[in-house]
Design an enzyme around this catalytic site. Structure first.
Site, short mmCIF file in Angstrom:
data_model
loop_
_atom_site.label_atom_id
_atom_site.label_comp_id
_atom_site.label_asym_id
_atom_site.label_seq_id
_atom_site.Cartn_x
_atom_site.Cartn_y
_atom_site.Cartn_z
N GLY A 1 -4.63 -4.39 -3.57
CA GLY A 1 -5.63 -3.33 -3.74
C GLY A 1 -4.90 -2.06 -4.10
O GLY A 1 -4.12 -1.54 -3.32
N HIS A 2 -5.08 -1.62 -5.34
CA HIS A 2 -4.40 -0.42 -5.81
C HIS A 2 -5.46 0.64 -6.11
O HIS A 2 -6.32 0.42 -6.96
CB HIS A 2 -3.60 -0.70 -7.08
CG HIS A 2 -2.67 -1.86 -6.96
ND1 HIS A 2 -1.73 -1.97 -5.94
CD2 HIS A 2 -2.51 -2.97 -7.71
CE1 HIS A 2 -1.06 -3.10 -6.10
NE2 HIS A 2 -1.52 -3.72 -7.16
N ASP B 1 0.81 -1.22 0.00
CA ASP B 1 0.00 0.00 0.00
C ASP B 1 0.84 1.27 0.00
O ASP B 1 0.46 2.30 0.56
CB ASP B 1 -0.97 0.01 1.20
CG ASP B 1 -1.80 -1.27 1.24
OD1 ASP B 1 -2.20 -1.73 0.17
OD2 ASP B 1 -2.02 -1.78 2.35
N LYS C 1 1.79 1.90 -5.22
CA LYS C 1 2.33 1.31 -6.46
C LYS C 1 1.41 1.59 -7.63
O LYS C 1 1.88 1.86 -8.74
CB LYS C 1 2.51 -0.21 -6.28
CG LYS C 1 3.51 -0.58 -5.21
CD LYS C 1 3.58 -2.08 -5.00
CE LYS C 1 2.34 -2.67 -4.37
NZ LYS C 1 2.10 -2.31 -2.97
N GLN D 1 1.77 -6.50 -3.39
CA GLN D 1 2.40 -6.61 -2.06
C GLN D 1 3.74 -5.87 -2.03
O GLN D 1 3.88 -4.89 -2.74
CB GLN D 1 2.55 -8.09 -1.65
CG GLN D 1 1.22 -8.81 -1.44
CD GLN D 1 0.50 -9.14 -2.72
OE1 GLN D 1 1.05 -9.76 -3.62
NE2 GLN D 1 -0.75 -8.75 -2.84
P1 GDP Z 1 -0.74 0.19 -3.60
O1 GDP Z 1 -1.38 -1.07 -3.12
O2 GDP Z 1 0.72 0.21 -3.37
O3 GDP Z 1 -1.10 0.49 -5.03
O4 GDP Z 1 -1.34 1.37 -2.71
P2 GDP Z 1 -2.88 1.58 -2.26
O5 GDP Z 1 -3.64 2.07 -3.42
O6 GDP Z 1 -3.39 0.38 -1.53
O7 GDP Z 1 -2.70 2.69 -1.15
C1 GDP Z 1 -2.15 3.93 -1.44
C2 GDP Z 1 -3.21 5.01 -1.18
O8 GDP Z 1 -2.57 6.26 -1.11
C3 GDP Z 1 -4.24 5.14 -2.29
O9 GDP Z 1 -5.46 5.49 -1.72
C4 GDP Z 1 -3.69 6.28 -3.16
O10 GDP Z 1 -4.71 6.98 -3.85
C5 GDP Z 1 -3.07 7.15 -2.11
N1 GDP Z 1 -1.88 7.90 -2.54
C6 GDP Z 1 -0.89 7.53 -3.38
N2 GDP Z 1 0.08 8.47 -3.43
C7 GDP Z 1 -0.32 9.46 -2.58
C8 GDP Z 1 0.28 10.70 -2.16
O11 GDP Z 1 1.38 11.06 -2.56
N3 GDP Z 1 -0.43 11.44 -1.25
C9 GDP Z 1 -1.64 11.04 -0.75
N4 GDP Z 1 -2.26 11.83 0.14
N5 GDP Z 1 -2.22 9.89 -1.14
C10 GDP Z 1 -1.56 9.11 -2.02
P1 IMO Z 2 -0.95 -4.30 -2.15
O1 IMO Z 2 -0.57 -4.87 -3.49
C1 IMO Z 2 -0.96 -4.83 2.21
C2 IMO Z 2 -1.00 -8.96 3.69
C3 IMO Z 2 -2.24 -9.43 4.45
C4 IMO Z 2 -1.62 -10.44 5.40
C5 IMO Z 2 -0.53 -11.08 4.55
C6 IMO Z 2 -0.93 -12.41 3.93
O2 IMO Z 2 -2.21 -3.54 -2.15
O3 IMO Z 2 0.19 -3.58 -1.52
P2 IMO Z 2 -2.52 -13.03 1.89
O4 IMO Z 2 -4.00 -12.83 1.69
O5 IMO Z 2 -1.67 -12.43 0.84
O6 IMO Z 2 -2.18 -14.47 2.15
O7 IMO Z 2 -2.18 -12.26 3.27
O8 IMO Z 2 -0.22 -10.14 3.53
N1 IMO Z 2 -1.24 -8.41 2.35
C7 IMO Z 2 -1.19 -7.10 2.05
N2 IMO Z 2 -0.99 -6.02 2.82
N3 IMO Z 2 -1.11 -4.66 0.88
C8 IMO Z 2 -1.28 -5.73 0.06
O9 IMO Z 2 -1.29 -5.64 -1.28
C9 IMO Z 2 -1.37 -7.02 0.65
N4 IMO Z 2 -1.56 -8.27 0.16
C10 IMO Z 2 -1.46 -9.10 1.20
O10 IMO Z 2 -2.85 -8.36 5.12
O11 IMO Z 2 -0.98 -9.76 6.46
MG MG Z 3 -2.81 -1.69 -1.74
#
Ligand code: GDP
Ligand code: IMO
Ligand code: MG
Length: 428
Positions: A40-41, A13, A16, A223
């Site tokens: 989850g992106h 998170d 990416k 991840q």
């Molecule tokens: P990922 O799994 O690595 O793609 O990241 P996620 O989407 O799960 O979580 C990142 C969150 O931060 C998302 O809600 C993005 O919209 C938000 N985000 C990304 N870059 C920035 C930033 O520079 N500032 C803020 N405030 N939010 C950001």
């Molecule tokens: P993105 O791509 C954050 C964590 C779960 C758990 C562990 C194992 O959005 O960064 P799993 O269901 O993969 O067997 O769970 O990994 N986990 C993540 N945490 N971001 C993710 O994906 C994750 N995908 C799995 O919370 O601790």
């Molecule tokens: Mg994510």
């Protein structure tokens, strides 16, 4: 232009999805090489917000070929749900390619994931419950079901029946559940075959040809480094290789074709699920990061655990992945703090560790040693160059570069595509 790997540096998170989207129209193909719909992106384009789980972020870029590589595990019901939802919003998903060698997540593995977690009680991992672990376990045990198996009914039935032979014993005798009916699973998987067939390809060959033709390919991790099954905080990890090495095995692109590795790193740290987290803040500061940073899981909605930036982890990520560029995200979330602590080393039983401790027993005992940076009050969301940032924000960035021995080439100052400071070209 060779292949570029994009990974998460912490526990996921980091942003990416936004970073991949940023590379955007200059990229010809984006490959998801590991994980499944545990990811989850969130990607924000103008007033539109997209949450992708299984699909590569490149699906939102017109003209880009999104590819699901062999290292991914696919829940076919989720694949089609996601494709339908994007189509309904006017996104063209017709270019998607799926590796014939990727594994599918049969519904019994989703059930097994959830029931195993409940059975483990206090020793649970806190998985996303999507069947990821059991499906990778099947892959390694050589009893998995692959995309290519769905196109031959006899092969499919034999494989499902072989897998359930053992799994039904576990479900009934260990977990006290009902046995799963082989035919029901076979029919469910067969029901996707016709729609899936035109997307299926030898994606390693497709990628090789794209690279031969001088196209730009991004290999996008789900991840992150500390969730990697080999290099992460085992056993509190996911079940795939989320680090740069996994990009090659999970896509079929050799290491000699990878030219750079971009790691996404948040200006603080978050983690979802169980496991050690040295800089975790269980007080009002953690709550502040969570509320200002909107740190709630994109996949499960769980509140993310929050803590200060950990330079030991970032240095480790730099080393394990061979990072050429960091993208620092969510710097805006730190605005308004008087002081910003950064963990520079750990204290483990009175001994200072500048590097990641060798064992997880030590890591679980690691106490952060902090260096404190002065904060800033100015709104930085409109900054588009380093010069637009307050002096203390620039000093924070420079401090992180020094502590991680790696350059920060872009900085996120908000969720929107344009809310980014480009320091140097990531596709150079
Ligand atoms: P990922 O799994 O690595 O793609 O990241 P996620 O989407 O799960 O979580 C990142 C969150 O931060 C998302 O809600 C993005 O919209 C938000 N985000 C990304 N870059 C920035 C930033 O520079 N500032 C803020 N405030 N939010 C950001
Ligand atoms: P993105 O791509 C954050 C964590 C779960 C758990 C562990 C194992 O959005 O960064 P799993 O269901 O993969 O067997 O769970 O990994 N986990 C993540 N945490 N971001 C993710 O994906 C994750 N995908 C799995 O919370 O601790
Ligand atoms: Mg994510």
């Amino acid at each position: 232009m060779p292949a570029i790997v994009l990974v998460g540096a912490q526990w996921g998170d980091e942003g990416k999805g936004k970073a991949t989207d940023l590379l955007g129209s200059r990229v010809d193909a984006v490959v998801k090489f590991n994980g499944g719909n545990n990811a989850g992106h969130t990607i924000v384009i103008g007033s539109e917000k997209y949450a992708l789980h299984l699909l590569p972020s490149g699906i939102l870029t017109p003209g880009c070929v999104p590819i699901i590589g062999s290292g991914v595990v696919i829940d076919l019901s989720v694949l089609f749900e996601e494709l339908d939802a994007l189509t309904a919003r006017g996104v063209d998903v017709s270019r998607l390619l799926v590796s014939a060698s990727a594994h599918v997540i049969p519904s019994y593995n989703r059930s097994l994931d959830q029931v195993t977690e409940r059975f483990m009680g206090s020793r649970r991992i806190g998985t996303t419950g999507r069947g990821i672990g059991p499906t990778y376990a099947d892959k390694m045990a050589r009893v998995g079901i692959r995309v290519q198996d769905i196109f031959d009914e006899a092969v499919l039935r034999e494989k499902v029946s072989g897998a359930l032979n053992f799994k039904n014993q576990v479900l009934v005798k260990v977990y006290n559940r009902r046995a799963v009916d082989v035919e029901q699973v076979v029919q469910e998987l067969l029901s996707y075959a016709e729609r899936l067939r035109p997307m299926v390809a030898d994606t390693s060959l497709v990628l090789s040809k794209l690279l031969d033709a001088g196209r730009t390919v991004v290999l996008e991790a789900g991840q992150a480094t500390l969730l990697d099954v080999d290099h992460g905080t085992y056993p509190f990890v996911t079940s795939s290789n989320a680090t740069a090495g996994g990009a090659c095995t999970g896509s079929g692109i050799p290491p000699t074709r990878v030219s750079s590795v971009i790691a996404i790193v948040k200006a603080y740290t978050t983690r979802v699920g169980e496991g050690p987290f040295p800089t975790e803040l269980l007080d009002e500061w953690g709550e502040r990061l969570r509320s200002v940073g909107a740190e709630y899981g994109t996949t499960t909605g769980r509140p993310r655990r929050c803590g200060w930036f950990d330079a030991v982890i970032a240095r480790y990520a730099s080393r394990i992945n061979g990072v050429t560029d960091f993208v620092l995200t969510k710097l805006d979330v730190l605005t308004g703090l008087e002081e910003i602590p950064v963990c520079v080393a750990y204290d483990v039983d009175g001994v200072r560790h500048d590097e990641m401790p060798m064992t997880q027993v030590e890591f679980a005992k690691a106490k952060p040693i902090y260096q404190v940076f002065p904060g800033w009050d100015e709104d930085i969301s409109k900054a588009r160059t380093l010069a637009d940032l307050p002096t203390n924000a620039r000093a924070y960035i420079r401090g992180l570069e020094e502590l991680t021995n790696s350059p920060i080439s872009a900085i996120g100052v908000g969720p929107g595509r344009e809310e980014t400071i480009a320091v140097r070209d990531l596709l150079r």
